[in-house]
Design a protein around this motif. Structure first.
Motif: not given
Length: 425
Positions: A217, A220, A349, A352, A356, A376, A380, A384, A387
């Motif tokens: 990603i 962010i 984004s 992102l 998510v 997550c 990733f 983040p 989020y």
């Protein structure tokens, strides 16, 4: 703790039925053994999957064998398993009760999933992982003559090991098998064995070249009140999308079974439906796992808003007629493409929102918020985190009592501290 209690923890006992109760040392050794054995089996499966998918991609005509593949899988299950198969539900039911979990399920789901992807069925691989791992763990438990409770822990160890080896997410894998069985409670007695099995299996898979997938990603956005509200709204949409996906799978399967009693005719109808839809779409974007499409969501590729819905339809047609594989990878595909498309639409984004979306959809269909958050982090990274935390929480809340696995129990309400003990819708 006195000396006798310490010895009791270190050494197993044999009950009046001849069943063994595992000790701390015993569990450690058993978990390592399961991690190695399941890790090798799952690694072989993962590498075979790579070969099969590459072969199909190089030979596009293989999709015309879709109806034949469905019939072949149906024949195998009727001849070898000789009992009604309900996929991952079988493994979950075996943990919840003393329902039989045959060892032959492991090689059977191995072959059936490869056939599904060879001909281009839209499915994942985690169903095979959980069933293979559970069946091997249960088989080892029977060989060791463990009691019912300890055999259930062995099943969870096997599930964690296979999930970890194939997905490269040992943290999420260790927790998922304990969390997915009963929503609202965790089987913490299995924590140490599942952690050991998960880490050992991941090491085995990595050693033989089955690496983990990492999704970058690059942008962010700063976490602000505005961006947090946007994520909450998007997570609510993901929760609703997860409900739609689960409802489509369950309703169409029930509809097809109600209209067609002969499993071979159902297989032909399903295989022909997937083939026809592939020809109508004009490409094989939605066949098999779609891993390349998931990765493209993080590299700036243009993603249409209808992409996630088409994947839902392809997967529903595939899994309702006898193909094997699982729903989790299609779920990640749906979440990633939904997030990327929305991100491109609103200028927020896309990478992102794709991440998510994957976490939120995973949570919505499995009802496993802790595992979703961990997956997550492992896929990733931690940056983040706010989020992911918001998205998983809202998706879990909005998705209600729907889920992929009908054997899964909702023990405590999602909205109050009430004991409800019901199956998912």
């Amino acid at each position: 703790m006195d000396n006798n209690e310490f010895k009791e923890k270190l050494m197993h006992k044999v009950d009046h039925n001849g069943h063994r109760a595992m000790s701390v040392v015993g569990w450690t050794l058993a978990a390592i053994f399961i991690g190695i054995s399941v890790g090798l089996f799952a690694t072989g499966f993962g590498l075979s999957m790579r070969y099969v998918i590459k072969f199909r991609e190089a030979h596009k005509w293989m999709i015309f064998l879709l109806p034949i593949g469905a019939v072949f899988i149906t024949f195998m299950y009727k001849q070898i398993l000789k009992e009604k198969d309900s996929g991952t539900n079988t493994v979950i039911a075996a943990i919840q009760s003393d329902e039989h979990l045959p060892f032959r399920l492991a090689p059977l789901i191995f072959i059936a999933t490869l056939v599904t992807h060879l001909v281009g069925g839209s499915a994942g691989r985690e169903g095979a992982a959980l069933q293979m791992g559970g069946a091997i763990g249960n088989g080892i438990g029977r060989v060791l003559k463990l009691n019912s409770t300890n055999k259930k822990t062995m099943i969870m160890c096997g599930m964690s090991a296979a999930f970890s080896a194939l997905f490269g997410t040992p943290m999420a894998a260790a927790i998922f098998s304990m969390e997915v069985v009963s929503v609202g409670i965790m089987h913490y007695a299995a924590l140490v064995p599942c952690v050991i099995s998960s880490l050992v299996a991941r090491y085995v898979a990595n050693y033989f070249g089955l690496g983990a997938e990492i999704y970058p990603i690059e942008v962010i956005p700063k976490f602000t009140i505005k961006t947090s509200i946007m994520i909450c709204i998007f997570a609510i949409l993901c929760g609703l999308a997860s409900m739609l996906f689960c409802t489509m799978l369950h309703k169409y399967e029930s509809f097809l079974s109600g209209k067609v009693s002969n499993p071979y005719i159902k297989a032909i109808i399903g295989g022909t439906s997937v083939l026809a839809l592939t020809l109508i779409v004009g490409n094989q974007t939605y066949n098999s796992t779609g891993s390349a499409i998931i990765m493209s969501c993080f590299t700036g590729a243009s993603i249409g808003l209808g992409t996630f819905l088409l994947k839902m339809i392809f997967t529903t047609l595939t899994l309702s007629c006898g193909y094997k594989g699982g729903e989790i990878v299609p779920t990640l595909f749906i979440g990633a493409t939904f997030g990327a498309a929305v991100g491109q639409l609103i200028g927020f984004s896309p990478a992102l929102l794709a991440a998510v979306g994957m976490g939120a959809l995973f949570c919505g269909v499995t009802n496993c918020p802790i595992s979703s958050l961990l997956i997550c982090f492992e896929l990733f990274g931690y940056e983040p985190m706010p989020y992911f935390l918001l998205a998983v929480a809202f998706s879990y809340w909005v998705s209600g009592y729907t889920g992929l696995y009908r054997a899964q129990k909702i023990v405590y309400s999602k909205y109050r501290s009430n004991y409800i003990d019901k199956k998912v819708d």
